[in-house]
Design a protein around this motif. Structure first.
Motif, PDB file in Angstrom:
ATOM      1  N   GLN A 143      44.959  50.940  39.997  1.00 43.10           N
ATOM      2  CA  GLN A 143      45.333  49.672  39.755  1.00 43.10           C
ATOM      3  C   GLN A 143      44.683  48.606  40.831  1.00 43.10           C
ATOM      4  OE1 GLN A 143      49.478  48.504  40.443  1.00 43.10           O
ATOM      5  NE2 GLN A 143      49.258  46.582  39.606  1.00 43.10           N
ATOM      6  N   MET A 144      44.505  48.854  42.119  1.00 37.77           N
ATOM      7  CA  MET A 144      43.792  48.044  43.004  1.00 37.77           C
ATOM      8  C   MET A 144      42.195  47.771  42.873  1.00 37.77           C
ATOM      9  SD  MET A 144      45.524  49.872  46.278  1.00 37.77           S
ATOM     10  CE  MET A 144      44.908  48.536  47.753  1.00 37.77           C
ATOM     11  N   TRP A 145      41.616  48.697  42.332  1.00 38.54           N
ATOM     12  CA  TRP A 145      40.267  48.617  42.196  1.00 38.54           C
ATOM     13  C   TRP A 145      39.945  47.451  40.952  1.00 38.54           C
ATOM     14  CZ3 TRP A 145      37.662  49.540  37.687  1.00 38.54           C
ATOM     15  CH2 TRP A 145      38.075  50.828  36.791  1.00 38.54           C
ATOM     16  N   ARG A 146      40.893  47.942  39.822  1.00 36.98           N
ATOM     17  CA  ARG A 146      40.753  46.888  38.669  1.00 36.98           C
ATOM     18  C   ARG A 146      41.238  45.772  39.257  1.00 36.98           C
ATOM     19  NH1 ARG A 146      41.452  49.045  33.706  1.00 36.98           N
ATOM     20  NH2 ARG A 146      41.295  51.311  33.321  1.00 36.98           N
ATOM     21  N   LEU A 147      42.060  45.312  39.912  1.00 38.43           N
ATOM     22  CA  LEU A 147      42.467  44.048  40.315  1.00 38.43           C
ATOM     23  C   LEU A 147      41.048  43.174  41.049  1.00 38.43           C
ATOM     24  CD1 LEU A 147      46.180  44.408  41.429  1.00 38.43           C
ATOM     25  CD2 LEU A 147      45.243  43.306  39.213  1.00 38.43           C
ATOM     26  N   THR A 148      40.747  44.112  41.864  1.00 39.48           N
ATOM     27  CA  THR A 148      39.610  43.591  42.708  1.00 39.48           C
ATOM     28  C   THR A 148      38.337  43.079  41.775  1.00 39.48           C
ATOM     29  OG1 THR A 148      39.804  44.962  44.722  1.00 39.48           O
ATOM     30  CG2 THR A 148      37.666  44.413  44.382  1.00 39.48           C
ATOM     31  N   ALA A 149      38.105  44.262  40.708  1.00 40.75           N
ATOM     32  CA  ALA A 149      37.035  43.849  40.004  1.00 40.75           C
ATOM     33  C   ALA A 149      37.155  42.645  39.136  1.00 40.75           C
ATOM     34  CB  ALA A 149      36.859  45.185  38.824  1.00 40.75           C
ATOM     35  N   GLU A 150      38.249  42.920  38.478  1.00 43.40           N
ATOM     36  CA  GLU A 150      38.727  41.339  37.618  1.00 43.40           C
ATOM     37  C   GLU A 150      38.514  40.128  38.542  1.00 43.40           C
ATOM     38  OE1 GLU A 150      42.674  42.419  36.445  1.00 43.40           O
ATOM     39  OE2 GLU A 150      42.121  43.714  34.742  1.00 43.40           O
ATOM     40  N   ARG A 151      39.072  40.201  39.523  1.00 45.72           N
ATOM     41  CA  ARG A 151      38.968  38.984  40.340  1.00 45.72           C
ATOM     42  C   ARG A 151      37.316  38.501  40.699  1.00 45.72           C
ATOM     43  NH1 ARG A 151      41.234  40.998  44.822  1.00 45.72           N
ATOM     44  NH2 ARG A 151      39.431  41.365  45.800  1.00 45.72           N
TER      45      ARG A 151
END
Length: 750
Positions: A308-316
């Motif tokens: 979840q953390m890397w996904r949120l980083t990539a989306e941002r």
């Protein structure tokens, strides 16, 4: 920076004397059960207790003790040189290694790691026989070749069991699974994971990197790898190891409670954003980090919700950046920028990055400093670096290294025997070493390494199911025939090449330099690596046969040139003769020339004219008439329709059959009976031998092979061939019953 080794030359001398004394004691006593090694490490630690923790187990072989003595003497000489040198400067984002959560021990580690030479780095604290896990993403033919070189460099230095985890596409899975299955390296496990099942996890990320979607796959490793796997070393395919990978694995033990990722700082200015005007890289901590070598603490990453953390980083970040430029590396760096406490920075010699304009030269001052070399430039071996010649030679050493030599057992770490190994060992034990034909029999059960699809291969099946593949085998001395065959045959080709590791690289360079070969993508090149004293001709043929992708195969030899247009003619004949529903072997008449330069006949009429003039001959007419006489060349001269011929002893024509035909009998190696036995089995299975009236092939002249020379000069060779023929007849009789008696009778009447 002060090195623990400096100022302790007296201790080193004392340690050397101690080891020599211990060696003498070891020889006197024999062995020490369940004891710890009394050998001191090259770099002395501060206390007696620390020394005891870093001692290695006594090996049972005296030569290993002597090797330790040599290393200590070398360390002594190096320490004398280092004592006179000024401290090396710091390099990298060292402040982020010693974070607020770093304890006193870790501060000491940080100071130690700032020096990017490895003379005094701690010895690995990896347990003997501890299993080391290595993960790699591999897709396509070229990356599969790169992986082999990477694996060789790891196996060369390793002293621990290994488990390789490969995220692969279908191509790499086929290549690597066949390679490792035939390689059979002790204490090595291999697991494969389907990249197609992971693509949905990263396919939403726009990526400009040349690696495509596979360059993002490392982000998914917590999901892809087994849930009970706690940590893993992740490597790019363009990595070369210059040390034992256990040293890198041991760094996991230096992680603090919160550190979950180990990385080396990026050695280029990419993330500084000053490479060109308007250059806008992804956010990174200082110079950023390179993801060619990663230590992933999977257990901790899963607990903290990595996915979840890397996904949120990539989306941002994608809201501003729109796409990644360096694939997973951009996302890792953006994540670390926000969470610097989670990274454990590795000394840069664990990822010496050889791309243009990098600071890689600051990572080493001596050859002994090198740990991992990373060819991360698209230029690869042509990269600019003042020491590139040294690095290139190191890489080429493993590229051409004989992989058979890496099939060694790890001393003190017995591997669990697979069913294949057990079966091979059983077959080997049944052989009688006093048998005059022992070497022939042993060759039959020798397992050769096989690298399928060594070069790029593309094939699209035809809709009418009439396609036919030319199947042949060759060695280095027939390489010059490839271009001519490709010009004569436009259909798919399956070639098995019997070569050493070094010869395979010569072939690669030859093929990449040839305009004819590099433009043909429907040719499958399969390397069968050399081992043993005989040419395993039928084993090599079977590799080519098994990897044909068409319903029909044309079984030939590489020193024959098929007539122009033979490919299309065979496809039409397959339909006309109802090959799909009948058991037929279509015979292509064989001719030969003694001229190295030949004006190749473009029609049957032209061939007959050359035959009459003596420019061409029926194949082996002068030396082995029986091999092709049943073709009935006199009838073929005037034939306009296919005609059936009967099997006769020693008949060995070149034929077109269905791909599901019997394989070649692998007991026949070198020269003699390798094709004869195959035609005999086709006849035993009631294949009709049908000669094609408008097909032909011409044998081109070449020097005699080494095996035919042995056959002619060695009575023992000829005796063993006769013995193998008799055993083949007996096996044929057991397999096909009374129908096979005619072969035994015919053989006795010769």
């Amino acid at each position: 920076m002060h090195c623990p080794c400096r100022g302790k030359l007296k201790l080193l001398v004392l340690s050397l004397s101690s080891v020599i004394l211990l060696t003498w004691l070891y020889l006197l006593v024999g062995n020490l059960e369940n004891g710890r090694s009394l050998l001191l490490s090259p770099c002395l630690v501060e206390s007696t207790e620390a020394r005891l923790l870093e001692r290695e187990d006594l090996e049972s072989r005296v030569r290993e003790v002597e090797e330790e003595n040599r290393k200590i003497r070398l360390q002594l000489s190096q320490s004398q040189g280092l004592a006179a040198q000024p401290p090396e400067g710091n390099y990298g984002n060292q402040q982020w290694v010693a974070s607020a959560d770093t304890g006193p021990e870790d501060v000491e580690n940080t100071a130690e790691e700032r020096a990017n030479h490895s003379d005094c780095s701690r010895s690995p604290t990896v347990e003997k026989c501890e299993l080391i896990h290595v993960a790699c993403v591999c897709a396509g033919h070229n990356a599969s070749r790169d992986v082999v070189t990477l694996v060789k460099s790891i196996l060369f230095h390793r002293r621990n069991p290994l488990h390789f985890h490969f995220i692969t596409d279908t191509v790499a899975h086929q290549i690597l699974s066949a390679l490792f299955q035939s390689w059979m390296v002790p204490s090595v496990q291999v697991s494969f994971y389907d990249a197609d099942e992971l693509k949905s996890e990263v396919s939403w990320i726009p990526n400009k990197h040349y690696s495509g979607i596979y360059g993002l796959m490392k982000l998914t490793l917590t999901k892809a790898l087994p849930s009970d796997l706690s940590k893993v070393i992740v490597l790019d395919t363009d990595i070369t190891f210059a040390t034992d990978i256990a040293e890198l694995w041991s760094i996991f033990r230096r992680f603090t409670e919160k550190q979950v990722i180990g990385l080396v700082e990026n050695q280029s200015d990419w993330y500084l954003g000053n490479l060109w005007k308007n250059h806008k890289p992804w956010p990174a901590l200082g110079r950023g980090f390179n993801t060619g070598v990663i230590l992933l603490y999977l257990e901790k990453l899963r607990r903290m919700g990595w996915e979840q953390m890397w996904r949120l980083t990539a989306e941002r970040e994608l809201m501003n950046m729109l796409s990644t430029s360096l694939a997973d590396q951009d996302i890792f760096n953006a994540f670390i920028k926000q969470n610097p406490v989670l990274v454990h920075q590795l000394p840069c010699f664990w990822n010496v990055q050889l791309s243009d304009h990098t600071r890689s030269e600051q990572c080493y001052t001596e050859v002994s400093d090198l740990k991992v070399i990373h060819w991360n430039s698209p230029k690869k071996l042509r990269v600019k670096n003042k020491h590139v010649e040294f690095f290139r030679n190191l890489y080429l050493t493993f590229l051409e290294y004989d992989g058979n030599l890496l099939r060694r057992e790890l001393f003190g770490c017995p591997s669990q025997a697979t069913s294949e190994i057990t079966q091979l060992q059983g077959a080997l034990e049944e052989l009688d070493e006093d048998d005059q034909c022992y070497e022939f029999r042993r060759e039959r059960i020798t397992l050769h390494r096989v690298h399928l699809y060594f070069l790029q291969y593309e094939y699209t099946p035809t809709n009418d199911n009439t396609d036919v593949t030319l199947v042949a085998q060759l060695s280095m001395d027939r390489l010059q025939m490839l271009e001519a065959i490709c010009k004569h045959w436009e259909g798919p080709i399956s070639l098995a090449l019997y070569m050493s590791d070094a010869e395979a690289q010569q072939f690669l360079r030859y093929a990449q330099a040839s305009e004819v070969l590099k433009n043909r993508k429907n040719v499958g090149y399969h390397i069968v690596y050399k081992e043993g004293q005989f040419y395993p001709v039928n084993l090599v043929r079977n590799v080519a046969l098994r990897n044909a992708n068409t319903p029909y195969v044309f079984l030939t030899d590489v020193d024959f040139l098929p007539m122009y247009g033979l490919y299309e003619y065979l496809r039409k004949s397959i339909v006309q003769l109802d090959m799909a529903n009948t058991k037929k072997a279509l015979v292509v008449p064989a001719f030969e020339t003694l001229r190295y330069r030949l004006s190749f006949p473009k029609s049957k009429a032209e061939l007959l004219s050359m035959l009459d003039m003596g420019t061409l001959y029926t194949f082996r007419y002068h030396v082995w008439t029986k091999g092709h006489a049943p073709t009935n060349y006199a009838k073929w001269r005037t034939a306009t329709t296919p005609y059936k011929v009967d099997w006769e002893p020693d008949f060995e024509p070149y034929v077109v059959v269905r791909r599901d035909c019997p394989e070649y009998d692998q007991r026949f190696v070198g020269f003699g009976w390798n094709k004869v036995s195959h035609i005999m089995e086709l006849d035993a299975q009631e294949y009709d031998l049908v000669v094609l009236p408008n097909a032909y092939m011409i044998h081109m002249p070449h020097a005699p092979s080494f095996d035919i020379s042995k056959f002619r000069s060695s009575p023992s060779y000829r005796y063993c061939l006769t013995t193998l023929k008799d055993e083949f007849h007996q096996d044929l009789s057991r397999k096909y019953g009374s129908a096979a008696l005619k072969y035994l009778t015919a053989q006795r009447n010769i």
